[in-house]
Design a protein around this motif. Sequence first.
Motif: not given
Length: 164
Positions: A100-117
Amino acid sequence: MKKIITAIFTLCFIGSVQATEVAVIDFRAALLESKIGQEAAKEPKQKVAEMDARLKKEQEELESSAKDLKRDELTLSPDEFKKRRQALAEHDNKVRAMAANMQRQAKALEQQLIKSLTPQGEAALKSLIEERKLDLVLNRQLSLYANADADLTDELVKRINKDN
């Protein structure tokens, strides 16, 4: 008289109708498929792969422990069996929490990526809107139906690649 009223209504209605240029776009997909998105996603993908490898290792250890417990079940004392079963349950809970923690981290990484792009994507979308003289742009996921010609996601990817 009825025909005259119908004709007047029809003429008024035809005069008020305007063509509306509508397009649908999967903005997230366009960002991730673009060259800058692919390049920016390398590090997050590597982190997710590392997390996935750790999770798989823990799951394999859990499965091995479960098999060992099942194999030794008849030879263990009731107290020892209970201790090992409890340890196995704790390990299972740990693995579930880790997943569950890894899923949250992966989602957060994707959100950061989308935000930066997003700024580059918005600039490309704005120029596409102006060029095509679009009146309305919808997120593809929100539309029930869109003609293939109305989906400009691929064109947005090309525009992002061209502009960056």
